[in-house]
Motif scaffolding. Structure first.
Motif, PDB file in Angstrom:
ATOM      1  N   GLY A   1      -1.520   1.802  17.502  1.00  0.00           N
ATOM      2  CA  GLY A   1      -2.097   0.680  16.653  1.00  0.00           C
ATOM      3  C   GLY A   1      -1.048  -0.502  16.485  1.00  0.00           C
ATOM      4  O   GLY A   1      -0.002  -0.165  16.725  1.00  0.00           O
ATOM      5  N   THR A   2      -1.476  -1.411  15.670  1.00  0.00           N
ATOM      6  CA  THR A   2      -0.745  -2.557  15.240  1.00  0.00           C
ATOM      7  C   THR A   2      -0.748  -2.416  13.704  1.00  0.00           C
ATOM      8  O   THR A   2      -1.729  -2.532  13.107  1.00  0.00           O
ATOM      9  N   PHE A   3       0.482  -2.432  13.299  1.00  0.00           N
ATOM     10  CA  PHE A   3       0.752  -2.408  11.716  1.00  0.00           C
ATOM     11  C   PHE A   3       1.689  -3.558  11.515  1.00  0.00           C
ATOM     12  O   PHE A   3       2.082  -4.067  12.272  1.00  0.00           O
ATOM     13  N   ASP A   4       2.056  -3.469  10.135  1.00  0.00           N
ATOM     14  CA  ASP A   4       2.732  -4.525   9.432  1.00  0.00           C
ATOM     15  C   ASP A   4       3.921  -3.959   8.675  1.00  0.00           C
ATOM     16  O   ASP A   4       3.992  -2.744   8.360  1.00  0.00           O
ATOM     17  N   PHE A   5       4.833  -4.769   8.503  1.00  0.00           N
ATOM     18  CA  PHE A   5       5.893  -4.527   7.414  1.00  0.00           C
ATOM     19  C   PHE A   5       6.079  -5.868   6.792  1.00  0.00           C
ATOM     20  O   PHE A   5       5.648  -7.097   7.189  1.00  0.00           O
ATOM     21  N   ALA A   6       6.543  -5.771   5.415  1.00  0.00           N
ATOM     22  CA  ALA A   6       6.579  -6.933   4.973  1.00  0.00           C
ATOM     23  C   ALA A   6       7.635  -6.991   3.785  1.00  0.00           C
ATOM     24  O   ALA A   6       7.973  -5.706   3.325  1.00  0.00           O
TER      25      ALA A   6
ATOM     26  N   MET B   1       7.901  18.714  -1.475  1.00  0.00           N
ATOM     27  CA  MET B   1       6.504  18.198  -1.049  1.00  0.00           C
ATOM     28  C   MET B   1       6.685  17.698   0.597  1.00  0.00           C
ATOM     29  O   MET B   1       7.434  17.041   0.711  1.00  0.00           O
ATOM     30  N   PRO B   2       5.432  18.100   1.062  1.00  0.00           N
ATOM     31  CA  PRO B   2       5.459  17.880   2.669  1.00  0.00           C
ATOM     32  C   PRO B   2       5.083  16.098   2.674  1.00  0.00           C
ATOM     33  O   PRO B   2       4.708  15.861   1.615  1.00  0.00           O
ATOM     34  N   PRO B   3       5.719  15.815   3.703  1.00  0.00           N
ATOM     35  CA  PRO B   3       5.358  14.226   3.903  1.00  0.00           C
ATOM     36  C   PRO B   3       3.987  13.990   4.071  1.00  0.00           C
ATOM     37  O   PRO B   3       3.258  14.659   4.545  1.00  0.00           O
ATOM     38  N   GLU B   4       3.375  12.907   3.488  1.00  0.00           N
ATOM     39  CA  GLU B   4       2.126  12.275   3.514  1.00  0.00           C
ATOM     40  C   GLU B   4       1.971  11.504   4.883  1.00  0.00           C
ATOM     41  O   GLU B   4       2.600  10.542   4.916  1.00  0.00           O
ATOM     42  N   GLN B   5       0.725  11.946   5.409  1.00  0.00           N
ATOM     43  CA  GLN B   5       0.436  11.023   6.488  1.00  0.00           C
ATOM     44  C   GLN B   5      -0.139   9.923   5.981  1.00  0.00           C
ATOM     45  O   GLN B   5      -1.166   9.939   5.297  1.00  0.00           O
ATOM     46  N   LYS B   6      -0.002   8.551   6.675  1.00  0.00           N
ATOM     47  CA  LYS B   6      -0.371   7.480   6.281  1.00  0.00           C
ATOM     48  C   LYS B   6      -1.178   6.791   7.853  1.00  0.00           C
ATOM     49  O   LYS B   6      -0.794   7.454   8.722  1.00  0.00           O
ATOM     50  N   ASP B   7      -1.781   5.840   7.362  1.00  0.00           N
ATOM     51  CA  ASP B   7      -2.312   5.206   8.754  1.00  0.00           C
ATOM     52  C   ASP B   7      -1.331   4.823   9.914  1.00  0.00           C
ATOM     53  O   ASP B   7      -1.689   5.048  10.938  1.00  0.00           O
TER      54      ASP B   7
ATOM     55  N   GLY C   1       3.022  -0.679   6.497  1.00  0.00           N
ATOM     56  CA  GLY C   1       1.941  -0.373   5.835  1.00  0.00           C
ATOM     57  C   GLY C   1       0.856  -0.991   6.975  1.00  0.00           C
ATOM     58  O   GLY C   1       1.126  -1.855   7.849  1.00  0.00           O
ATOM     59  N   THR C   2      -0.483  -1.154   6.391  1.00  0.00           N
ATOM     60  CA  THR C   2      -1.589  -1.779   7.187  1.00  0.00           C
ATOM     61  C   THR C   2      -1.509  -3.412   6.176  1.00  0.00           C
ATOM     62  O   THR C   2      -1.050  -3.166   5.161  1.00  0.00           O
ATOM     63  N   ARG C   3      -2.209  -4.275   7.002  1.00  0.00           N
ATOM     64  CA  ARG C   3      -2.219  -5.423   6.257  1.00  0.00           C
ATOM     65  C   ARG C   3      -2.963  -5.078   4.811  1.00  0.00           C
ATOM     66  O   ARG C   3      -2.479  -6.019   3.621  1.00  0.00           O
ATOM     67  N   ALA C   4      -4.168  -4.603   4.824  1.00  0.00           N
ATOM     68  CA  ALA C   4      -4.844  -4.568   3.583  1.00  0.00           C
ATOM     69  C   ALA C   4      -3.900  -4.007   2.397  1.00  0.00           C
ATOM     70  O   ALA C   4      -3.881  -3.836   1.445  1.00  0.00           O
TER      71      ALA C   4
END
Length: 132
Positions: free
Chosen positions: A105-110, A1-7, A61-64
């Motif tokens: 942009g600014t993204f998050d990790f957790a 499967m091709p990689p999935e584009q995320k925000d 990911g994104t905060r949401a």
């Protein structure tokens, strides 16, 4: 499967890695460093080192998205999940995420293990736009 584009980007090719950034995780519920800066287009190896005595993880990911995932982890703490933007790391071990940051942009990790996110085990990634 091709990689999935995320925000926040897309799974990277290990052959395209331009740098490795080590992020340490500990039982103090913190990441070190807590902020990372990369250039748009960079493929980076994020090396998550667990210096604690319990399981930790690094999830991009994104905060949401992270908020939603953390709520699910609270309800189902034994839930197993795996994706290219996650590294689950046992005590004393390390895990890698190879990620291409192809969107500015600014993204998050957790760490989304039940209670860890709520204790503040989070960080940010700033993807600086490439000058065109």
């Amino acid at each position: 499967m091709p990689p999935e584009q995320k925000d926040w980007g897309i799974a990277g090719d290990v052959q395209a890695v331009s740098r490795t950034i080590t992020v340490r995780m500990g039982d103090n519920m913190r990441f070190t460093p807590g902020h990372i800066e990369v250039q748009e287009g960079d493929t980076v190896r994020l090396r998550a080192e667990n210096q604690g005595k319990v399981l930790h993880e690094m999830v991009l990911g994104t905060r949401a998205e992270l908020d939603q995932h953390a709520q699910m982890m609270q309800k189902f703490p034994g839930m197993e999940h795996d994706a290219p933007y996650m590294a689950h790391v046992r005590a004393g071990q390390r895990g890698d995420i190879v990620w291409q940051f192809n969107r500015p942009g600014t993204f998050d990790f957790a760490c989304l293990i039940a209670g860890h996110y709520q204790a503040g085990m989070t960080g940010t990634i700033t993807v600086v736009p490439r000058s065109r």
